[in-house]
Design a protein around this motif. Sequence first.
Motif, mmCIF file in Angstrom:
data_model
loop_
_atom_site.group_PDB
_atom_site.id
_atom_site.type_symbol
_atom_site.label_atom_id
_atom_site.label_comp_id
_atom_site.label_asym_id
_atom_site.label_seq_id
_atom_site.Cartn_x
_atom_site.Cartn_y
_atom_site.Cartn_z
ATOM 1 N N GLN A 292 0.358 -1.234 0.626
ATOM 2 C CA GLN A 292 0.031 -0.125 0.075
ATOM 3 C C GLN A 292 0.831 1.219 -0.295
ATOM 4 O O GLN A 292 0.818 2.489 -0.725
ATOM 5 N N GLN A 293 1.980 1.192 1.062
ATOM 6 C CA GLN A 293 2.984 2.390 0.681
ATOM 7 C C GLN A 293 4.001 2.898 -0.464
ATOM 8 O O GLN A 293 3.895 4.117 -0.349
ATOM 9 N N LYS A 296 1.279 4.062 -2.613
ATOM 10 C CA LYS A 296 0.892 5.423 -2.131
ATOM 11 C C LYS A 296 1.899 6.151 -3.202
ATOM 12 O O LYS A 296 2.051 7.199 -3.484
#
Length: 689
Positions: A292-293, A296
């Motif tokens: 997810q990071q 992002k």
Amino acid sequence: MSAVKRFEGEPRQTRLLLALIVTYAVVIGYCDLLTRGPSGMASLWPCNGVLAAGLLMLTPGRAAILFAVSAISHLVLDTIGGTPPAMTGLFTSLDSIEAVLIALVLGRVYGGPPRLKTLRRALTVVGLALPVSVGLAVFGAFASEPMLHVPLHVLIKNWLFINLLGMTVGLPVTLILFDPDIPHGFERSPWEKLACYLAVAVGAGLAFGRPGHTLPFLVFPVGVLAAFRLGPKGAAWATVIIAAIAAPLNVLGLTAEAATRAQASERMHALQLLISALLFTCMTAALALANQQRLKRLLVRRQGLARKAQARAQAASQAKTEFLATMSHEIRTPLNSVLGFTRLLADRDDLAPEARRHVSLIDGAGGALLTLVNDVLDFSRVEAGRVELQIAPASAEAVLRDAAAIVAQDAQAKGLALDIEVAGETGRHHGLDAARLRQVLLNLLNNAVKFTPAGRVTARLSVSAGAGADALRVEVSDTGIGVPPELRDRLFQRFSQGDSSVTRAFGGAGLGLAISKALVELMGGRIGMIAHAGQGSTFWIELTAQPCEAPAPAADTGLERTAAARILLVDDHPMNREIGGAFLTVAGCEVVTAENGLQAVELAKAGGFDIVLMDIHMPGMDGLTATRAIRALPGPACAVPIIAMSADALPQQIALCREAGMVDHVAKPIQKEVLYAKVDAWLREGAAV
């Protein structure tokens, strides 16, 4: 990614070798000496996974050193632990073979140490290793059964648990802890890391600190917390800490409870399953968060690239607009003189026939150049979405006849017959943008005349009454050169004509049909072409329009008002002043001229002007500044209608004129009819007030 790329450089490889030697020695010493159960076998055995990962990450020479150190450590520790020599040799050989085979399999599949960036990759790596572990576990059980005097099925079960679960934990943990790229996105302060790992140790102590009363579920919250805060490395270290605390406490519990060999085996298996489940639970959370990071960061980077691309596109659009504005102004300014003086000459009665023919040719060439400039500007407006329809009551038949009248002279000069046919409710008025419809029809009619060497051009209008709106269809047919099938799809594309030979023979930029298509679609209609089998073609448009009442007729022609007008003409170019003054004088106006904005303001102060015609670009004080100054004058002088008369013809330039206080715009080159119409309209507006 190969090991050389991941861990390149001699110093780095040497540090990695030393770290792996220390790690392997600590792990095998801890497992062999502190986690042995009553059966004589270790509760945990991740050593083979550590060795396999190390062989993947090191260069061949250093991998050989690690392999030798691991074998020696195994032999020494088993001897210290009292393992019989035959068993020591068997364990050392099988463990070494297992690590080497798994390293070879993963090296062949991934070309080096695999990066465990996703849970799927971690499960795939473990899945590739497990067949080797299973095979060697079964072989080890059969080989050790005569020496251990334990039932074969029990041995097989113990070997499988130790090999499989040890590899399940040891291999992924080592690959994660020694991967230099894993921490990205989980950088934390040393104090936060220490606090997380202390929480994991306390949780493990509480979970396994009371033999016979273990609470293993307590390790999951602290393990997941470490995974969320510290990422995959945090998950790996949490598993290591919990395993290091739980394994010896579990062994002590078995001894304290005087458990049977079967009970001890079940307790060991339960611990091994717990450690594996804990690792993959924490890794699932950590890798999902890491992904997810990563996404992002990727989104932020792409947003930055998108902003830069948007800025470049806006800059390019602005540059294109400025280029069009500059070129339009520079072309229109001399063209104003060419067409203006040509039309003044054409109005003279004393020209010889040959001179009149030459003047006509100049006027035609200038008109073609003006059409080209207008096409480019029109297409720019359409592309930018700045064309707004002006819907008003209009007769479609009148618009068609008006357009046909404009091209009639060209058709007559070529000896072409120009026919108009109407059918249906053509006497009605409809809500139309007459100017844009006329532009489309002129384009189709001009093309028909241009590409028809002989024969006729026929324009047909049919109006079909509908329930809410009427259907209008206009067809323009010709007997011209036609369009080959392979070129028809390109007709309505910008800068496109049939082929280069058409451009050389007939001229043009190939924008007319593209503009027509855009305008027709803006009006909610369709445009197309039908090719005839013999020769020629038919272009058609279809529109729907609401029927409406005809506009009230004008009370008078306005010629008297125009003839009585007193006009201030402001332009820095002498020829423009002469042309504009001549057009207005012919109409009977009184014309006063000014060379710049400052003179215009001084003359306007005195009042007495019905209209001011203002150029934009002038030295000293430009037209926009002069307009604002006139609007700031006291008394009735500030209310005089100011019409821009400029080569600035782009929508944004016209908008600037209106913002400055101008009421209308006449584009250069000046067309007499347009100039007279604008002057008359504002004189009528003044008379109404």
